[in-house]
Motif scaffolding. Sequence first.
Motif, PDB file in Angstrom:
ATOM      1  N   PRO A   2      17.169  47.708  23.848  1.00 21.10           N
ATOM      2  CA  PRO A   2      15.862  48.022  24.408  1.00 21.10           C
ATOM      3  C   PRO A   2      15.672  49.491  24.794  1.00 21.10           C
ATOM      4  O   PRO A   2      14.621  50.040  24.586  1.00 21.10           O
ATOM      5  CB  PRO A   2      15.761  47.142  25.642  1.00 21.10           C
ATOM      6  N   TRP A   3      16.696  50.140  25.353  1.00 21.28           N
ATOM      7  CA  TRP A   3      16.558  51.527  25.804  1.00 21.28           C
ATOM      8  C   TRP A   3      17.541  52.419  25.070  1.00 21.28           C
ATOM      9  O   TRP A   3      18.682  52.038  24.835  1.00 21.28           O
ATOM     10  CB  TRP A   3      16.775  51.633  27.317  1.00 21.28           C
ATOM     11  N   THR A   4      17.072  53.621  24.715  1.00 23.03           N
ATOM     12  CA  THR A   4      17.931  54.591  24.046  1.00 23.03           C
ATOM     13  C   THR A   4      18.029  55.853  24.899  1.00 23.03           C
ATOM     14  O   THR A   4      17.227  56.064  25.822  1.00 23.03           O
ATOM     15  CB  THR A   4      17.399  54.942  22.647  1.00 23.03           C
ATOM     16  N   GLY A  35      21.820  49.328  26.853  1.00 21.44           N
ATOM     17  CA  GLY A  35      20.374  49.301  26.713  1.00 21.44           C
ATOM     18  C   GLY A  35      19.627  49.047  28.010  1.00 21.44           C
ATOM     19  O   GLY A  35      18.489  48.584  27.993  1.00 21.44           O
ATOM     20  N   LEU A  36      20.258  49.371  29.153  1.00 24.15           N
ATOM     21  CA  LEU A  36      19.610  49.130  30.444  1.00 24.15           C
ATOM     22  C   LEU A  36      18.448  50.098  30.668  1.00 24.15           C
ATOM     23  O   LEU A  36      18.466  51.235  30.196  1.00 24.15           O
ATOM     24  CB  LEU A  36      20.603  49.298  31.591  1.00 24.15           C
ATOM     25  N   ALA A  68      20.233  65.186  37.791  1.00 24.17           N
ATOM     26  CA  ALA A  68      19.954  64.993  36.369  1.00 24.17           C
ATOM     27  C   ALA A  68      18.471  64.671  36.270  1.00 24.17           C
ATOM     28  O   ALA A  68      17.984  63.763  36.942  1.00 24.17           O
ATOM     29  CB  ALA A  68      20.793  63.858  35.798  1.00 24.17           C
ATOM     30  N   THR A  69      17.742  65.425  35.461  1.00 23.18           N
ATOM     31  CA  THR A  69      16.299  65.260  35.319  1.00 23.18           C
ATOM     32  C   THR A  69      16.003  64.809  33.892  1.00 23.18           C
ATOM     33  O   THR A  69      16.582  65.332  32.936  1.00 23.18           O
ATOM     34  CB  THR A  69      15.583  66.593  35.616  1.00 23.18           C
ATOM     35  N   PHE A  70      15.092  63.859  33.761  1.00 19.19           N
ATOM     36  CA  PHE A  70      14.845  63.250  32.457  1.00 19.19           C
ATOM     37  C   PHE A  70      13.456  62.647  32.399  1.00 19.19           C
ATOM     38  O   PHE A  70      12.814  62.417  33.418  1.00 19.19           O
ATOM     39  CB  PHE A  70      15.892  62.163  32.171  1.00 19.19           C
ATOM     40  N   LEU A  71      12.990  62.390  31.164  1.00 21.46           N
ATOM     41  CA  LEU A  71      11.740  61.684  30.936  1.00 21.46           C
ATOM     42  C   LEU A  71      12.059  60.217  30.680  1.00 21.46           C
ATOM     43  O   LEU A  71      13.048  59.896  30.015  1.00 21.46           O
ATOM     44  CB  LEU A  71      11.009  62.255  29.723  1.00 21.46           C
ATOM     45  N   VAL A  72      11.220  59.340  31.194  1.00 24.40           N
ATOM     46  CA  VAL A  72      11.318  57.909  30.918  1.00 24.40           C
ATOM     47  C   VAL A  72      10.088  57.558  30.090  1.00 24.40           C
ATOM     48  O   VAL A  72       8.969  57.555  30.587  1.00 24.40           O
ATOM     49  CB  VAL A  72      11.370  57.081  32.223  1.00 24.40           C
ATOM     50  N   LEU A  73      10.316  57.310  28.806  1.00 28.58           N
ATOM     51  CA  LEU A  73       9.236  57.045  27.859  1.00 28.58           C
ATOM     52  C   LEU A  73       9.273  55.568  27.498  1.00 28.58           C
ATOM     53  O   LEU A  73      10.038  55.141  26.638  1.00 28.58           O
ATOM     54  CB  LEU A  73       9.400  57.943  26.635  1.00 28.58           C
ATOM     55  N   GLY A  80      12.302  51.506  25.382  1.00 29.73           N
ATOM     56  CA  GLY A  80      11.937  52.862  25.735  1.00 29.73           C
ATOM     57  C   GLY A  80      13.051  53.831  25.433  1.00 29.73           C
ATOM     58  O   GLY A  80      14.099  53.480  24.899  1.00 29.73           O
ATOM     59  N   ARG A  81      12.794  55.073  25.802  1.00 27.14           N
ATOM     60  CA  ARG A  81      13.748  56.151  25.554  1.00 27.14           C
ATOM     61  C   ARG A  81      13.872  56.999  26.812  1.00 27.14           C
ATOM     62  O   ARG A  81      12.877  57.318  27.455  1.00 27.14           O
ATOM     63  CB  ARG A  81      13.254  57.009  24.386  1.00 27.14           C
ATOM     64  N   VAL A  82      15.100  57.353  27.139  1.00 28.29           N
ATOM     65  CA  VAL A  82      15.370  58.316  28.197  1.00 28.29           C
ATOM     66  C   VAL A  82      15.681  59.632  27.492  1.00 28.29           C
ATOM     67  O   VAL A  82      16.594  59.704  26.675  1.00 28.29           O
ATOM     68  CB  VAL A  82      16.560  57.879  29.076  1.00 28.29           C
TER      69      VAL A  82
END
Length: 91
Positions: A2-4, A35-36, A68-73, A80-82
Amino acid sequence: MPWTFDKSRLEVVGQLTNSEQATFDIFQNAIQSEGLHPAQAAVRAGDTNYKRLLGDQFQIRLSQSSRATFLVLDDGGGNGRVEMLQLAGHT
């Protein structure tokens, strides 16, 4: 899965201590290998204070001085994608 996890835009702005690296590795592996959702991965990594900064931008605390800074799409369907933006330093 589910998550990448995408580190192609990652900017490293300092050195991580062994403890900070271990926390980040737990977070990253929970997303990449299992995939969490990033919020679940942050809980798995410990006391990371997962929070939204602005829009799709989030951060976790690796230590008192390092983030750690990231986008959660999120596609809205449980996938979704981190996308990592910055590692180390303080946002």
